[in-house]
Design an enzyme around this catalytic site. Structure first.
Site, mmCIF file in Angstrom:
data_model
loop_
_atom_site.group_PDB
_atom_site.id
_atom_site.type_symbol
_atom_site.label_atom_id
_atom_site.label_comp_id
_atom_site.label_asym_id
_atom_site.label_seq_id
_atom_site.Cartn_x
_atom_site.Cartn_y
_atom_site.Cartn_z
ATOM 1 N N GLU A 272 72.675 73.950 -54.968
ATOM 2 C CA GLU A 272 74.092 73.844 -55.297
ATOM 3 C C GLU A 272 74.502 74.906 -56.303
ATOM 4 O O GLU A 272 73.663 75.485 -57.006
ATOM 5 C CB GLU A 272 74.421 72.445 -55.818
ATOM 6 N N HIS B 143 68.563 69.393 -64.164
ATOM 7 C CA HIS B 143 69.897 69.792 -64.618
ATOM 8 C C HIS B 143 70.783 68.573 -64.795
ATOM 9 O O HIS B 143 70.494 67.487 -64.277
ATOM 10 C CB HIS B 143 70.538 70.759 -63.618
ATOM 11 N N ARG C 58 66.225 61.299 -59.958
ATOM 12 C CA ARG C 58 66.786 61.228 -61.308
ATOM 13 C C ARG C 58 65.692 61.201 -62.369
ATOM 14 O O ARG C 58 64.648 60.585 -62.187
ATOM 15 C CB ARG C 58 67.703 60.015 -61.431
#
Length: 423
Positions: free
Chosen positions: A133, A284, A303
């Site tokens: 992304e 991130h 996560r």
């Protein structure tokens, strides 16, 4: 050309005002986190070609090559391989990583074979795709991206002078760098939760103290509570801004081990027009700001913390790349045709923008692959070269879909973002 009608996703971390203001709409009082533009099955955009609104995903499914072009279909199958978003964060998103393509395929196949329901809270892989992304800032935008150098992380933790952090400091200073980062992240995420909660609270108090001391020394105005982007924040040095960010994380997620994990990462502040590329295995988190985000069309997220959701520590550690380095802030490269491209190493998407001016010649957009066009400032006028293609005007916040093979020119007075496929 098709004007898009898009869906806003109301995630809890979203701003209540940024997207409504951007779209020229009244706030609802509820968080509005992401505006989705594309054909993702979770919230596809809709278009109307004269017979009523239809999901873009349905149009593509009915005629993949006609909509996407043969090159995109050959590379990615009969689906739009990217999703474009307007993202508005008022509070931190979860600390996370994404798998590479091989890991995604392997993980998805494994969970499918074990019969783990797609909707299960402990499921890691929602599909078999990777999820690189890119986020491009429209306002000052704050985030965390990639590991700091181990020595730098050690100095940052040592300055907090918290007993619970001192073993991590010793490891970061004594071990080979990648091994040290792995060992410390593993220890943080597997520590006794009660003990870690106390360490997080102490570290947060120390971080607030260090940040406040830096403000007093520089004479900076103290930003609003819980924010590091208010008046005077620019006057703080990078270390003080980072401490302020980590203290804010602890305010949002008290006792969460992810607060300490975040201290191992680079704190980044983007100015409008700057961007970050987030590849596979790079930890991130987005903290605050408004930006244009584009990603491969996948839902695969593992996560690390800053979330009440499931954290699969063994699988996470298998995916994370313990490679310290500069986060690599991107600025666009301008081509001879005026297209400002953000160059990234993925084929599923390419993001660029045009600065349109009334006196400039119209910009001819490459028509080999499908495009989504988003106006973020001023006005953009799209004209089709087709005999009956017509004209479409986009105001700020409005977007359009252009199928492969349709020749379009853009003019006007504003900024036009262009999302397409890099084949």
């Amino acid at each position: 050309m098709d004007r898009l009608t898009n869906t806003v996703r109301p995630y809890a971390w979203g701003s209540t005002t940024a997207i409504p203001e951007f779209l020229g709409a009244a706030p609802t009082g509820e968080p509005q986190a992401e505006l989705w533009m594309g054909a993702h099955p979770g919230a596809p955009s809709h278009v109307d070609r004269g017979s009523g609104a239809q999901p873009l995903s349905a149009l593509i499914e009915a005629d993949p090559e006609g909509e996407l072009g043969p090159d995109a279909v050959a590379a990615f199958g009969p689906r739009l391989p990217f999703l474009l978003k307007l993202l508005a964060a008022a509070s931190p998103l979860s600390l996370q990583v994404h798998p590479d393509l091989g890991q995604a395929r392997e993980g998805f196949a494994d969970e499918e074979s074990r019969g783990v329901p797609l909707e299960a809270g402990h499921r890691n892989y929602k599909d078999s795709q990777h999820k690189p992304e890119l986020i491009c800032a429209l306002t000052p935008f704050e985030g965390l991206c990639g590991f700091r150098a181990a020595a730098e992380a050690a100095d940052l933790l040592a300055a907090l002078d918290v007993d619970g952090l001192k073993p991590y400091v010793d490891v970061l200073r004594a071990s080979p760098e990648s091994d040290a980062l792995r060992e410390v992240l593993t220890a943080v995420l597997t520590a006794d939760r009660e003990e870690m909660s106390r360490t997080v609270a102490e570290a947060a108090r120390a971080a607030k103290h260090l940040s406040a001391g830096a403000r007093r020394e520089t004479g900076a105005t103290v930003p609003a509570e819980g924010s590091t982007t208010g008046a005077g924040a620019y006057e703080l040095d990078a270390e003080a801004r980072a401490y302020a960010a980590y203290a804010s994380l602890a305010d949002h997620y008290p006792g969460d081990p992810g607060v300490i994990a975040a201290m191992l990462l680079n704190h980044v502040r983007l100015q409008p027009g700057e961007a970050l590329y987030l590849g596979a295995g790079v930890p991130h988190a987005y903290l605050e700001g408004l930006g244009v985000e584009i990603m491969a069309n996948s839902d695969n997220v593992l996560r690390c913390g800053l979330t009440p959701k499931h954290v699969d520590v063994p699988e996470l550690l298998r995916i994370v790349r313990f490679e310290p380095g500069d986060p690599g802030v991107l600025r666009p490269d301008t081509g001879a045709d005026g297209e400002q491209r953000y160059e990234v190493p993925t084929r599923e998407f390419r993001l660029s923008r045009y600065a349109l001016a009334p006196a400039a010649a119209p910009r001819r957009l490459d028509d080999r692959t499908p495009q989504i066009l988003l106006c973020t400032h001023g006005r953009a006028v799209l004209r089709s070269a087709e005999a009956d293609g017509g004209e479409l005007t986009l105001e700020r916040g409005q977007s359009a879909y252009v199928k492969a093979g349709e020749q379009v020119e853009a003019s006007g007075d504003g900024t036009l973002f262009r999302a397409t496929v890099a084949v």
